[in-house]
Design a protein around this motif. Structure first.
Motif, PDB file in Angstrom:
ATOM      1  N   ASP A  54       0.836  -1.192   0.000  1.00  0.00           N
ATOM      2  CA  ASP A  54       0.000   0.000   0.000  1.00  0.00           C
ATOM      3  C   ASP A  54       0.874   1.246   0.000  1.00  0.00           C
ATOM      4  O   ASP A  54       1.350   1.689   1.032  1.00  0.00           O
ATOM      5  CB  ASP A  54      -0.918   0.028   1.227  1.00  0.00           C
ATOM      6  N   ARG A  55       1.104   1.776  -1.167  1.00  0.00           N
ATOM      7  CA  ARG A  55       1.881   3.003  -1.247  1.00  0.00           C
ATOM      8  C   ARG A  55       1.239   3.916  -2.279  1.00  0.00           C
ATOM      9  O   ARG A  55       0.604   3.463  -3.231  1.00  0.00           O
ATOM     10  CB  ARG A  55       3.330   2.725  -1.594  1.00  0.00           C
ATOM     11  N   LYS A  56       1.430   5.162  -2.089  1.00  0.00           N
ATOM     12  CA  LYS A  56       0.857   6.172  -2.968  1.00  0.00           C
ATOM     13  C   LYS A  56       1.656   6.221  -4.262  1.00  0.00           C
ATOM     14  O   LYS A  56       2.878   6.294  -4.250  1.00  0.00           O
ATOM     15  CB  LYS A  56       0.903   7.519  -2.247  1.00  0.00           C
ATOM     16  N   ILE A  57       0.942   6.180  -5.391  1.00  0.00           N
ATOM     17  CA  ILE A  57       1.669   6.194  -6.664  1.00  0.00           C
ATOM     18  C   ILE A  57       1.580   7.541  -7.356  1.00  0.00           C
ATOM     19  O   ILE A  57       2.476   7.914  -8.082  1.00  0.00           O
ATOM     20  CB  ILE A  57       1.174   5.078  -7.605  1.00  0.00           C
ATOM     21  N   ARG A  58       0.470   8.271  -7.183  1.00  0.00           N
ATOM     22  CA  ARG A  58       0.390   9.626  -7.740  1.00  0.00           C
ATOM     23  C   ARG A  58      -0.757  10.373  -7.071  1.00  0.00           C
ATOM     24  O   ARG A  58      -1.594   9.788  -6.407  1.00  0.00           O
ATOM     25  CB  ARG A  58       0.210   9.598  -9.242  1.00  0.00           C
ATOM     26  N   GLU A  59      -0.762  11.660  -7.301  1.00  0.00           N
ATOM     27  CA  GLU A  59      -1.807  12.510  -6.718  1.00  0.00           C
ATOM     28  C   GLU A  59      -2.304  13.455  -7.795  1.00  0.00           C
ATOM     29  O   GLU A  59      -1.510  14.055  -8.515  1.00  0.00           O
ATOM     30  CB  GLU A  59      -1.228  13.304  -5.547  1.00  0.00           C
ATOM     31  N   ILE A  60      -3.613  13.549  -7.927  1.00  0.00           N
ATOM     32  CA  ILE A  60      -4.218  14.439  -8.923  1.00  0.00           C
ATOM     33  C   ILE A  60      -4.986  15.512  -8.173  1.00  0.00           C
ATOM     34  O   ILE A  60      -5.878  15.214  -7.394  1.00  0.00           O
ATOM     35  CB  ILE A  60      -5.156  13.666  -9.867  1.00  0.00           C
ATOM     36  N   LYS A  61      -4.617  16.751  -8.422  1.00  0.00           N
ATOM     37  CA  LYS A  61      -5.309  17.877  -7.785  1.00  0.00           C
ATOM     38  C   LYS A  61      -5.858  18.791  -8.865  1.00  0.00           C
ATOM     39  O   LYS A  61      -5.228  19.008  -9.887  1.00  0.00           O
ATOM     40  CB  LYS A  61      -4.344  18.681  -6.904  1.00  0.00           C
TER      41      LYS A  61
END
Length: 87
Positions: A54-61
């Protein structure tokens, strides 16, 4: 018709309505027959743990796109495939 008969009919409406309400309430609630989940069930809480995957792969803002890329909403034949059967 006497006045006593009229009074009886006048009181029959609200009394019948209250009786019907009470019967329906008892029928659907049946609180005397249901178990108390909070008292009869033992729920053991455990700490929340995360896995290494469980790791963050990208963030969309601030997304401005009106549709999802690669959608196939209008391509009906590509989305739906005929089932192959033994007919």
């Amino acid at each position: 018709m006497s006045e006593d008969g009229g009074l009886f009919l006048l009181l029959l409406g609200p009394t019948g309505g209250a009786g019907l309400y009470w019967l329906l309430y008892r029928y659907y609630r049946n609180t005397d027959k249901s178990h108390a989940f909070e008292h009869e069930t033992d729920v053991v809480a455990q700490p929340v743990t995360g896995a290494d995957q469980d790791r963050k792969i990208r963030e969309i803002k601030g997304t401005r796109a009106t549709s999802i890329s690669g959608n196939n909403v209008r391509a009906y034949r590509a989305r739906v495939q005929q089932m192959q059967g033994d007919s």
